[in-house]
Write an enzyme that holds these catalytic residues in place. Structure first.
Site: not given
Ligand code: PMP
Length: 390
Positions: A177, A205, A237
């Site tokens: 991420s 992502h 996303k």
């Molecule tokens: N996994 C990854 C790799 C993320 O980047 C994120 C969000 N930043 C999440 C899980 C969490 O997802 P959510 O925002 O739907 O809670």
């Protein structure tokens, strides 16, 4: 409270204090922030669908039919037909037997790790995995072995050295991420088969962004779902709604439905959110052209930054980090970018390791070519002003 205030003061001194920014318009290539119109370069709205009228209409239709709130957990009163349709659509996207929706991607990771493995089992986790994976590992009570980022020799050695008892599970982000690089999923899958481990990939992502069908990293690498046992994703996303999901075998999903506490003990996602996600999935199915455009724009921005002399992490994702190192300098850089009309956030510890603070630029398929040139010009100007590039 004085103790807490002192800690906040320490954070401020270290350049690590965080404050909220208020968006005054929908997430789109141009946004209103604190009274200024800026080119948005910080959202995870990869396909630009968070501002799409077809999805707005679907969300409104779901409100009209089912109301605003689910009013109960999924196993009590919170499951509408829309929830079931969405789970079927997610399973189809991931070419899996079944899928289950959670309230966030964060909760999906907690759910998987805390319910699928436990004491006596071992999790192998990439050192740059998302915080929700780290927290899920902590909750699981399994032994946690952290391997060097995307280092398959290190993972192999650690699998070799681990006790030959209990369940092994290898967990990785599909697209990292904060770095935008891809996991070496084919090698992970081979190692998992050699050492009898499950593979869990968090495609937060990658879903909607990578692969022939936009299904994520397994799709991108041509790996069948039978070789990637637990596919996690988020609806927040590219899917432009809210929530998370896990796709896999029917047994896996049935088990999670019965045993995953984050699924059982939280009110279901609201109908408009589910209606929006369903509509977005329909669009993503036909979204090849948008994905291609997104990758073309990412390539243009990444190569423009490299040509200008920036240190940019190599990768293919629409996540392009400029590593600056020091948190205060990174904050300053983001302020300069804003003065040049670009909104991009400073990412600092604990989100990234100390010494690697960065500006994380993210793109959407709906950015124009002119937007990309504007971003490049702003980055270059700010870079020269702060001596990041010469
Ligand atoms: N996994 C990854 C790799 C993320 O980047 C994120 C969000 N930043 C999440 C899980 C969490 O997802 P959510 O925002 O739907 O809670």
């Amino acid at each position: 409270m004085e103790r807490l205030q002192n800690r906040l003061n320490d954070l401020t001194e270290a350049g690590l204090y965080r404050r909220l920014r208020t968006m005054e318009s929908a997430s789109a290539p141009r946004v209103q922030v604190d009274g200024r119109t800026l080119v948005m370069c910080a959202a995870n709205n990869y396909l630009g669908l968070a501002d799409d009228d077809r999805i707005r209409t679907a969300a409104i239709a779901a409100v009209v039919r089912y109301g605003t709130g689910a009013s109960g957990s999924r196993l009590i009163t919170g499951t509408t037909e829309l929830h079931l349709h969405l789970e079927a659509a997610l399973a189809t996207l991931k070419q899996a037997e079944a899928a289950l929706v959670f309230n966030t991607g964060y909760m999906a990771n907690l759910a998987a790790l805390s319910s699928l493995v436990g004491a006596g089992d071992t999790i192998f986790s990439d050192e740059l995995n998302h915080a929700s994976i780290i927290d899920g590992c902590r909750q699981s009570k399994a032994a946690v072995v952290v391997y060097r980022h995307n280092d398959m020799d290190d993972l192999c050695q650690k699998l070799k050295d681990s006790p030959n008892s209990g369940q092994r599970l290898i967990v990785t982000d599909g697209v990292f991420s904060m770095d935008g690089d891809l996991a070496n999923l084919p090698a992970i899958v081979d190692l998992a088969e050699a050492y009898d481990a499950w593979v869990m990939v968090d495609d937060a992502h990658a879903t909607g962004v990578f692969g022939e069908h936009g299904a994520g990293t397994a799709d991108y690498f041509g790996l069948p779902p039978s070789r990637v046992h637990i596919q996690v994703g988020t609806l927040s996303k590219a899917i432009a709604a809210e929530g998370g999901f896990i796709a896999g075998s029917s047994v896996l999903v049935d088990y999670l439905r019965n045993c995953a506490r984050p699924f059982i003990f939280s009110t279901a996602l609201s109908p408009p959110v589910i209606g929006a996600a369903l509509c977005a999935l329909d669009i993503i199915k036909e979204g090849r052209a948008e994905r291609d455009r997104l990758h073309k724009l990412s390539h243009r921005l990444r190569s423009g930054l490299l040509d200008a002399g920036f240190v940019v992490v190599a990768g293919e994702a629409p996540i392009i980090p400029i590593i600056l190192g020091d948190p205060e300098r990174t904050l300053q850089y983001s302020r300069h970018l804003e003065d040049h009309g670009v909104f991009a956030t400073a990412i600092r510890p604990p989100t990234v390791p100390p010494g690697t603070s960065r500006i994380r630029l993210t793109l959407m398929a709906t950015h124009s070519d002119e937007d990309i040139e504007h971003i490049l010009t702003a980055c270059t100007k700010a870079g020269r002003e702060l001596g990041v590039i010469s």
